[in-house]
Design a protein around this motif. Structure first.
Motif: not given
Length: 427
Positions: A24, A29, A166, A170, A178, A258, A262-267
């Motif tokens: 990011s 991560i 993922h 989280a 992590s 990501t 540009q979403l979170d890694k959980e997505d």
């Protein structure tokens, strides 16, 4: 199949994610454990190590296949290899994600090389003889297609469960780093996989149900004979292209989610779950339709759909809709070719092996699958080598050029695969 699919998920799909993580604008991560830059201009350490491991893996496939073809002791030709391979396969699937020191070091790179080679060797020991069973436990083309369909379902289940890494990571990050959270998820997956991989070795009566056959041909001569089958050779190069494309989407999803949108890694889990849940819906229709119109037309259409998917990813910023909606649609479109290539290639190889057995009088099913696995893993190896090299050109939200080029690369490979497959003649 569920066992080895889950066991292989991490080391085959998350190596680049772990050792060359998405960035990011603020941080990565994971910490850096091996050198992140380019060596010799464009080659990355992780790309070089995965390429070496995959080439070693590909070379051992025909050797293990031939050894199982020529095995003459009870309890069958394939089961002893499953007993030998299952536990070490599971152990090495975790060790590849356990660097020995904090921070970048040569020791971590050497340890990673050792664990990658160990992982791929025991994966081959287990998977190649296991897959050869398809042409021996399936006694007719329809039986072989049904077996291929069912193990495609369980392969996708393994892949789908692996996608939840993922989410697990989280959740575990609430109490640990992590890296440790990710490693714990890998331990859980490997433990489940080891139990599942031992089930066929325990419960399949190979000597009772397998088509009897033997081959005494030495490995290199047997591989040469198999590759002399023009129809098989055409399909093998097609399969090579497909696995390059599939590996690209598997490696790329974390970056498409990501970096590009540009979403979170959980997505990442959300999109991969859509991909494989939808592919389930296509399994039965593909099975029925291929019996009616043949396998070749369905495979050809699937290549075209794959090309549309990668074109959409490359131009995702120019498409006038919300990026998450666009990627969801592209992932849904990719579900059909993934289902097709999950079912039909194994059935096609089984048919080709059985046809060769009728002509030659030798059962070289193991070698047919061994050579097929060689081409498959060579395709995965080349992609694992090229993919990180492209990412050097940009894998951040500020500079996504390398991520977009991975989609263009896969699009070109799909086009080549489709052109080659036009020469295939269905048996």
């Amino acid at each position: 199949q569920l066992g080895w699919s889950l066991c292989a998920y991490g080391a085959t799909n998350l190596i680049t994610y772990f050792y060359l993580p998405p960035e990011s604008t603020t941080a990565s991560i994971f910490p850096s454990y091996i050198f992140q830059g380019a060596i010799w201009g464009f080659i990355t350490v992780i790309g070089l190590l995965t390429l070496g491991g995959r080439i070693f893996d590909a070379i051992t496939d025909p050797l293990i296949a031939n050894w199982s073809d020529r095995w003459k002791r009870s309890p069958g030709r394939r089961k002893p290899f499953l007993w030998i391979g299952a536990i070490p396969f599971a152990v090495f699937s975790v060790l590849v994600f356990v660097p020995l020191t904090d921070g970048e070091s040569l020791l971590n790179s050497l340890w990673l090389a050792f664990t990658i080679f160990g992982f791929f060797f025991f994966m081959t020991v287990y998977v190649t003889p296991f897959t050869a069973w398809m042409s021996e436990l399936g006694h007719t083309p329809n039986e072989r297609l049904n077996i291929s369909t069912l193990i495609s379902v369980t392969w996708a289940l393994g892949f789908g469960i692996g996608n939840f890494v993922h989410v697990l990571q989280a959740n575990f990050e609430a109490t640990m780093s992590s890296t440790k959270a990710f490693q714990l998820a890998m331990v859980i997956f490997a433990s489940i996989a080891a139990v599942l991989m031992l089930l066929p070795a325990l419960f399949i009566n190979e000597e009772k149900y397998s088509i009897k056959g033997q081959s005494d041909t030495p490995p290199f001569k047997a591989a040469k004979q198999v590759f002399a089958d023009k129809n098989f050779r055409t399909f093998a190069f097609t399969d090579f292209a497909y696995w390059m494309a599939l590996t690209s989407i598997q490696l790329g999803m974390a970056y498409y989610v990501t970096v590009l949108i540009q979403l979170d890694k959980e997505d990442i889990t959300f999109f991969l779950t859509i991909l494989f849940v939808l592919s389930f819906l296509f399994y039965v229709p593909i099975n029925i339709l291929s019996k009616k119109i043949g396998k070749k037309p369905i495979v050809s259409i699937s290549f075209i759909l794959y090309m549309l998917v990668f074109a959409g990813i490359f131009f995702i910023e120019q498409i006038p809709f919300e990026p998450k909606t666009v990627l969801t649609g592209l992932v849904a479109l990719a579900a059909l070719p993934i289902a097709v290539f999950g079912i039909l290639p194994n059935a096609i190889i089984a048919d080709l092996a059985e046809a060769n057995s009728r002509v030659t009088g030798e059962n070289k099913a193991g070698m047919y699958y061994g050579v097929r696995m060689f081409m498959m893993k060579l395709g995965v190896s080349v992609t694992n080598f090229i993919f990180p090299a492209l990412l050097i050109l940009g894998k951040s939200t500020d500079n996504p050029l390398g991520v977009k080029l991975t989609a263009l690369f896969a699009l070109i490979i799909c086009l080549i695969g489709w052109l080659i497959f036009r020469g295939f003649k269905e048996v």
